[in-house]
Design an enzyme around this catalytic site. Structure first.
Site, PDB file in Angstrom:
ATOM      1  N   LYS A   1      36.938  -6.838  15.017  1.00 25.72           N
ATOM      2  CA  LYS A   1      37.597  -6.373  13.794  1.00 25.72           C
ATOM      3  C   LYS A   1      36.670  -5.433  13.045  1.00 25.72           C
ATOM      4  CE  LYS A   1      37.956  -7.776   9.508  1.00 25.72           C
ATOM      5  NZ  LYS A   1      38.126  -6.472   8.800  1.00 25.72           N
TER       6      LYS A   1
ATOM      7  N   GLU B   1      24.366 -11.737  10.221  1.00 22.52           N
ATOM      8  CA  GLU B   1      23.345 -10.775   9.760  1.00 22.52           C
ATOM      9  C   GLU B   1      23.817 -10.291   8.398  1.00 22.52           C
ATOM     10  OE1 GLU B   1      21.681  -7.681   8.536  1.00 22.52           O
ATOM     11  OE2 GLU B   1      22.717  -6.638  10.155  1.00 22.52           O
TER      12      GLU B   1
ATOM     13  N   CYS C   1      21.673  -2.297   5.175  1.00 20.85           N
ATOM     14  CA  CYS C   1      21.226  -3.635   4.771  1.00 20.85           C
ATOM     15  C   CYS C   1      19.710  -3.748   4.723  1.00 20.85           C
ATOM     16  CB  CYS C   1      21.820  -4.696   5.690  1.00 20.85           C
ATOM     17  SG  CYS C   1      21.496  -4.429   7.432  1.00 20.85           S
TER      18      CYS C   1
ATOM     19  N   GLU D   1      21.948  -7.405  -4.468  1.00 23.06           N
ATOM     20  CA  GLU D   1      22.058  -6.279  -3.539  1.00 23.06           C
ATOM     21  C   GLU D   1      23.098  -5.285  -4.061  1.00 23.06           C
ATOM     22  OE1 GLU D   1      22.326  -5.669   1.249  1.00 23.06           O
ATOM     23  OE2 GLU D   1      23.805  -7.000   0.343  1.00 23.06           O
TER      24      GLU D   1
END
Length: 483
Positions: free
Chosen positions: A180, A255, A289, A387
Site C-alpha cells: 500500500k 521504521e 526521517c 518531529e
C-alpha cells in the site's frame, strides 16, 4: 512529458482492476493541479489482493522457483526500472514535488536495492549445530523459509525507494507482497507495478492496493493470511499498527520517526559544517526521517555557523522540481503544509529566534522557506521536541561534552545522528554514547542497501536493509535428525 491515466486502479494478480469504490485525487503540490483520481481499496478489494498473493505463494509461482531464477527476474526488473528512469523521475516530481535531480537519484537507489537483494536469493542459508542429546547420533541444522504474504505500508517521502526497500528483500526471500503506497504518492507505485509485467514477475507476486491507512491499511493488517507487516511512517501511526499486529500475533517491522541530533564539536571543519548540515535538513524539503533537525553547536561557533547556514538557505530558490534552477520544492500536500507551518508559527509564538525563513512565499503551491530557529529550549517548546518533517532546523548551544550528550539523547526518539569532528577518538566516544540506530560522522545521514536502518526507543522496532532484512522476511526452522 510522461502520460498519466486520469483514473488509477489497483494492481491485483497481474492486472489493473477497475473498481466501483470512491477515489482520492493525486495532486501536484507545486501547482495544486489534480493529476489523477486514484481508487480507494476497501476490505473486499484488499481481500482479493491478499488472496492473489496467497495463491502465488501456495502454488509455488515464486517461492518454488530456483534461487537463481528469482535472481534473474529481480535483475531483469531492476534493468527495466533503470530503463524507465526518465518517466519515473518525472512522475515522482509531479506527484511529490521533489527536485528532478533528486528524483533521478531515487530511481537509481531503487535499482541498486533490487540488484543488491537479487544477489541474496542464492545466499540465504542456515547453520549446522552440535546438540547434546542422548540416544544415538544426531544431525541438527537450521533453514530459512519465506515468512509468507507480506503486507507493506509505505510513506510518501521517498516512495520509489520505499517500494524497493520493502518489495526487493521480501521477493528475494520467496515471499509475495501486498503493497500500500501512501495516498499522497500512489502513482509511482502503480507505474512500478506495470513495469513488473515487463519483467515477467509472476501474477500475484506483487499486488498494489491504494487508499487510506484507516481503510486500506487496516484491512491489510487485519487479514488473517498476511503473515508479516512492514511499516514506515510516524511513531504515532506505528504505535497503532504495532498494537494491532501484536493482537493478531503477526510479525512486524516498524521504521518510525526521529528528532535527530547534529553534534558539532569545536574541532570540526567549519568550512564544511554549514553546507553539510544544511544538506542534511533541507534535502527533500526536510521530509526525510533521518534528517538532522536538532543542531548542537559550541558557543564560540554558534553565531557564525548559523549566519553561514542562513546565507545558504537564502540562496535556495523555491519552485517546481522540474525547473533546473530550483533548489527547494514544495512539501508534499496541503495537509502537510499546514502541519509544518503550524510548528513554525508556534515557534514564533514561543519567542524563538528566527534566523532565516519561516514563511510561505507564493500564493499557489505548498512551498515553505528553509527555516532556521536559534537559541531554542531543548525541552520546553514543540519545535525542539516533536518531529516536524519539513525544512525546519532548531539550533542550540552546549556547554561541554557531557551537556552535549545529555541534550542529544534527551528525546523519545533514537533514529539517526550525525557527528562533525576531526578527532576520531571523540567521534568514537560519541558513537558509543548516542542512542541512535544509524550514525554518520562528517556527513549528513544517508542510506545504502548494505547499511541496516532502524531506530532506538520510539523510532521503531527491527531494521530495514542489509542482511538483517533477510531475517525479517523469513522464518527460521530448526531440524534434528536421529540416526
Amino acid at each position: 512529458m510522461t502520460t498519466i491515466n486520469k483514473l488509477q486502479a489497483p494492481f491485483i494478480n497481474g492486472k489493473f482492476q477497475q473498481t466501483s469504490t470512491s477515489t482520492i485525487p493525486a495532486i501536484n503540490p507545486a501547482t495544486e493541479e489534480v493529476l489523477a483520481e486514484v481508487s480507494t481499496c476497501n476490505a473486499a478489494i484488499v481481500h482479493e489482493a491478499v488472496q492473489a498473493a496467497h495463491q502465488a505463494l501456495a502454488n509455488g509461482k515464486w517461492s518454488k522457483l530456483l534461487p537463481n531464477q528469482r535472481e534473474k527476474l529481480l535483475l531483469d526488473y531492476a534493468r527495466i526500472i533503470e530503463n524507465n528512469e526518465a518517466d519515473l523521475a518525472e512522475l515522482l516530481v509531479l506527484e511529490h514535488g521533489k527536485l528532478l535531480v533528486d528524483a533521478k537519484k531515487e530511481v537509481k537507489a531503487a535499482v541498486n536495492c533490487f540488484r543488491y537483494y537479487a544477489g541474496f536469493t542464492t545466499k540465504i542459508k542456515g547453520d549446522t549445530l552440535e546438540v547434546s542429546l542422548s540416544g544415538g547420533k544426531h544431525f541438527a541444522f537450521t533453514k530459512r523459509e519465506p515468512v509468507g504474504v507480506v503486507g507493506a505500508i509505505a510513506p510518501w517521502n521517498v516512495p520509489i525507494m520505499m517500494y524497493a526497500w520493502k518489495i526487493a528483500p521480501a521477493l528475494a526471500c520467496g515471499c509475495t507482497v501486498v503493497f500500500k503506497p501512501s495516498e499522497e504518492t500512489p502513482l509511482t507505485a502503480l507505474k512500478l507495478a506495470a513495469l513488473s509485467l515487463e519483467a515477467n514477475i509472476p501474477e500475484g507476486v506483487i499486488n498494489i492496493v491504494t487508499g487510506t491507512g484507516v481503510e486500506t491499511g487496516q484491512a491489510i493488517i487485519n487479514h488473517p493470511l498476511v503473515a508479516k507487516i512492514t511499516f514506515t511512517g510516524s511513531s504515532a501511526t506505528g504505535r497503532i499498527i504495532g498494537q494491532n499486529a501484536a493482537k493478531l500475533l503477526k510479525k512486524f517491522t516498524l521504521e518510525l520517526g526521529g528528532k535527530n541530533p547534529v553534534l558539532v564539536l569545536e574541532d570540526a571543519d567549519f568550512s564544511k559544517v554549514p553546507a553539510g548540515v544544511a544538506k542534511g535538513i533541507f534535502y527533500n524539503q526536510g521530509q526525510v526521517c533521518v534528517s538532522g533537525s536538532r543542531l548542537f553547536l559550541p558557543k564560540k561557533h554558534f553565531d557564525n555557523t548559523l549566519a553561514d547556514m542562513a546565507a545558504i538557505a537564502q540562496k535556495m530558490p523555491l519552485g517546481s522540481g522540474l525547473d533546473a534552477t530550483t533548489k527547494l520544492g514544495p512539501v508534499v500536500s496541503k495537509g502537510h503544509f499546514k502541519k509544518v507551518m503550524s510548528y513554525i508559527e508556534q515557534g514564533k509564538q514561543d519567542k524563538m529566534e528566527v534566523v532565516s525563513g519561516g514563511n510561505c512565499p507564493f500564493d499557489k503551491g505548498y512551498f515553505i522557506e528553509p527555516t532556521i530557529f536559534a537559541n531554542v529550549d531543548n525541552k520546553k517548546v514543540s519545535i525542539s521536541e516533536e518531529e516536524i518533517f519539513g525544512p525546519v532546523i532548531v539550533a542550540m548551544p552546549y556547554e561541554d561534552m557531557e551537556d552535549l550528550i545529555a541534550k542529544a539523547n534527551d528525546t523519545p526518539y533514537g533514529l539517526s545522528a550525525s557527528i562533525w569532528t576531526q578527532n576520531m577518538s571523540k567521534a568514537h566516544h560519541l558513537i558509543d554514547k548516542i542512542k541512535a540506530g544509524i550514525i554518520y560522522v562528517n556527513s549528513a545521514v544517508r542510506s545504502d542497501p548494505n547499511l541496516p536502518l532502524g531506530g532506538y526507543k520510539q523510532s521503531g522496532i527491527g531494521r530495514e536493509l542489509g542482511d538483517t532484512a533477510i531475517d525479517a522476511y523469513t522464518e527460521l526452522k530448526s531440524v534434528c535428525i536421529s540416526y
